[in-house]
Design an enzyme around this catalytic site. Structure first.
Site, PDB file in Angstrom:
ATOM      1  N   GLU A 144      28.651  28.813  54.142  1.00 59.87           N
ATOM      2  CA  GLU A 144      28.607  30.150  53.545  1.00 59.87           C
ATOM      3  C   GLU A 144      27.760  31.098  54.387  1.00 59.87           C
ATOM      4  OE1 GLU A 144      30.612  30.846  51.264  1.00 59.87           O
ATOM      5  OE2 GLU A 144      31.191  28.792  50.774  1.00 59.87           O
TER       6      GLU A 144
ATOM      7  N   THR B 153      47.898  45.242  34.000  1.00 63.42           N
ATOM      8  CA  THR B 153      47.623  46.631  34.363  1.00 63.42           C
ATOM      9  C   THR B 153      47.819  47.604  33.207  1.00 63.42           C
ATOM     10  OG1 THR B 153      49.887  46.745  35.233  1.00 63.42           O
ATOM     11  CG2 THR B 153      48.113  46.322  36.807  1.00 63.42           C
TER      12      THR B 153
END
Length: 670
Positions: free
Chosen positions: A435, A216
């Site tokens: 999927e 970060t």
């Protein structure tokens, strides 16, 4: 480079000089080998005529004779013989030779002299093993402590001082962490203009702790402070304090702060401070003595009895929960700044920073890339831009296009595409239905994020994946949204059961995630109408006990059975929800699978075209998470008055029976 650095070490040159001296000494002192004969033969040779010179050498009771013939004296042709003389000293040898000469037994023309061994050569031979051992020991110790200049200086700090020649990072290079930049900018301003704050009696914080997930930008912020501060900046890692020798860590802490105080005002940055700042006395076997001594010295230096101002400590860690409370109290780390994953605007700013100097095609929109990357850290976004540049160069293109950006996002999320993995047609069809089941259920659920892409191309460890991306950043979730998430996770499993009448192992990861989410809903978030808003069990994340090692539950066996039943009920509810959607829109599922088998990847536009007639499911009941969904005309947000009206209407229609529990809550049942 390494070879050049090796020959620059003085120890290497010392060894080479010793070897050279020994070689030269051996060259000048050594001669031809002697011929060994008996003593009588040696004395007989001395008695022979024509001997110009005889030199007698004694080496540990060994008689060595160098005989030079007169006719070859100019050429120094010698006849060397060696015999073990029966006497014990050089004096005995000389006396014996003199007596033989006086008695006329030796008639040769010769001189009798005694010569000893080369003293320098003998000394070097005897001391060579010891010298080599000492030099090797010093060399090893030098390597252990980071170079010849640091031999035996175990207690010296390893901190690196940022100089003017170091490439600078400024706050303009940091994006997506505006709050952290603002806090650190105040520290920089205090160091440059202390009078403004001192006039108001303000004191600058002694310590600033940057914490947050990996990637970060905590270390990037520290580098920006170093580039902006204009004061001495010392950088060191937490692991550099602790060594194998007891007391070294504490000594290095003292030396670090002494250097900083001598150059005050100064900033000290400790990266990964949890290496030395862990909670004392924690863990199965207690604390590490050396690490605790280092931590104690750090506490004293930050805010002890004999402290001096002018030194600001900035630290970074991914695990603030394991740091010692004494380290986190005001007076040491006065400010604790979270550095989290960036939001939408932060991602846009980070992408613009990393896109500087890179060519893009005119149709590239970095804002759309930011919308497609929710939850990405700054490091992930930098990796996306870098991967897209690498893919562009690999394909011999001169500008980064949307195609390469999309591929780089998939690489960061699921890994590179495995083109060499060949699946059979049957496995390919199973993957397509799996999927497709995920995608169709997600498309039909009201609280699911829009489907961005569906693919059956293997990536990483998966045979295919369905990517759903939220339209905005979310920080909380309702119970209905979490149930929809469960249904989406089980959509692939339900499609396998519907089409092939048996499940496969492909749904293993989906079931694991769904089970974890359902258990968290019951035990952590209080989303069970039967068990109420009660947290069951202590935290399952014990950092000092191997995560779940030593975890004990704080509820009875009957409550454990109720928890298991509630978790199973949530899973079955989500599974039934997915099953109903797939049964209702089986033809849409088949159409999607046919297109997946043909294209291998379908986009959001393809989903809108295929699922055009799929209607969104009505929202879940706001007061009964396990009941039926409300009619589609029910308002998504209800006031307290509307809530009572809905409850009364549901009772009248026989949908639910409402009654108070013992704790005063309202429980609904089908």
């Amino acid at each position: 480079m390494e070879r050049t650095r090796f020959f620059r070490r003085p120890v290497v040159w010392i060894i080479l000089v010793i070897i050279g001296v020994i070689a030269l000494s051996s060259f000048f002192t050594s001669g031809p080998s002697y011929q060994r004969v008996d003593t009588s033969q040696a004395l007989e040779r001395l008695n022979q005529p024509g001997i110009k010179k005889a030199v007698i050498k004694d080496k540990e009771q060994v008689l060595q004779l160098d005989l030079v013939s007169p006719e070859k004296f100019e050429g120094k042709t010698t006849d060397k013989i060696e015999t073990q003389y029966p006497y014990g000293s050089t004096t005995d040898i000389l006396d014996d030779v003199k007596d033989a000469k006086a008695a006329g037994r030796i008639t040769g023309n010769y001189d009798t002299t005694v010569s000893g061994d080369n003293i320098l050569f003998s000394l070097l031979i005897n001391l060579l093993p010891i010298a080599i051992l000492v030099i090797l020991l010093l060399l090893f110790m030098s390597q252990m402590q980071g170079g010849g200049s640091r031999v035996l200086n175990f207690g010296k700090s390893k901190a690196k001082m940022i100089t003017k020649d170091t490439p600078k990072t400024t706050f303009s290079d940091v994006a997506g962490a505006d709050e952290a930049v603002e806090e650190l900018h105040e520290i920089k301003d205090f160091l440059q203009n202390p009078a403004k704050y001192q006039a108001l009696g303000a004191k600058i914080p002694k310590g600033v702790l940057l914490f947050g997930p990996p990637g970060t930008g905590k270390t990037l912020l520290a580098r920006a402070v170093a580039g902006e501060a204009g004061v001495p900046f010392y950088s060191i890692s937490g692991s550099d304090f602790v060594e194998m020798f007891v007391g070294v860590g504490a000594s290095r802490v003292r030396d670090l702060f002494e250097q900083a105080k001598s150059n005050a005002p100064a900033i000290v940055f400790v990266d990964e401070i949890d290496a030395v700042g862990r909670h004392r006395g924690a863990g199965m076997g207690g604390g590490h003595d050396e690490r605790e001594q280092t931590l104690n010295q750090l506490l004293v230096e930050m805010d002890g009895f004999d402290t001096k101002g002018g030194v600001i400590l900035i630290a970074a860690t991914n695990r603030p929960d394991i740091l010692d409370p004494a380290l986190l109290r005001p007076g040491r780390f006065d400010r604790q700044i979270p550095v989290d994953n960036p939001d939408m605007e932060g991602r846009k700013a980070i992408l613009r920073v990393h896109a500087k100097g890179k060519p893009f095609t005119p149709d590239v929109d970095l804002d759309s890339v930011a919308r497609r990357t929710p939850g990405f850290s700054g490091a992930d976004l930098a990796n996306v831009i870098n991967e897209s540049a690498l893919l562009t160069a690999r394909n011999e293109k001169r500008a980064i296009s949307n195609e390469f950006l999309e591929e780089s996002i998939d690489r960061v999320i699921a890994g590179p595409e495995r083109k060499t993995r060949a699946m059979s047609d049957n496995e390919k069809k199973i993957t397509a239905y799996h999927e497709g089941g995920h995608a169709l259920v997600a498309y039909a659920l009201p609280h699911s994020a829009p489907v961005h892409k569906v693919t059956i191309l293997p990536r990483g460890r998966s045979l295919g994946h369905t990517l759903v991306l939220p339209t905005e950043d979310k920080y909380t979730q309702t119970r209905a949204e979490m149930i929809d998430t469960l249904a989406y996770a089980l959509g692939g499993r339900a499609a396998e059961e519907l089409v092939f009448h048996e499940p496969t192992t492909g749904a293993g990861n989906d079931i694991e995630k769904a089970s974890g989410l359902a258990r968290a809903m019951v035990t952590q978030y209080g989303m069970s109408s039967k068990l109420g808003a009660v947290k069951y069990g202590t935290s399952g994340d014990e950092p000092f006990l191997g995560r779940n090692m030593g975890h004990e539950r704080d509820y009875s066996d009957s409550v454990a059975a109720d928890i298991d039943a509630e978790v199973r009920a949530l899973i079955e509810l989500a599974h039934d929800e997915a099953w109903e959607i797939l049964v209702e829109y089986r033809d849409v599922l088949d159409t999607m699978v046919l297109e997946l088998m043909e294209k291998e990847t379908i986009t959001r536009e393809d989903m809108d075209r295929i699922c055009g007639r799929v209607a969104k499911r009505p929202p879940m009941s706001p007061f009964n998470g396990f009941g039926k969904r409300l009619p589609s005309e029910a308002p998504p947000v209800v006031t307290p008055a509307e809530r009572e009206k809905l409850k009364a209407q549901a009772e009248a229609d026989g949908q639910i029976a409402v009654g108070p529990n013992a704790n005063g809550s309202v429980e609904g049942s089908n």
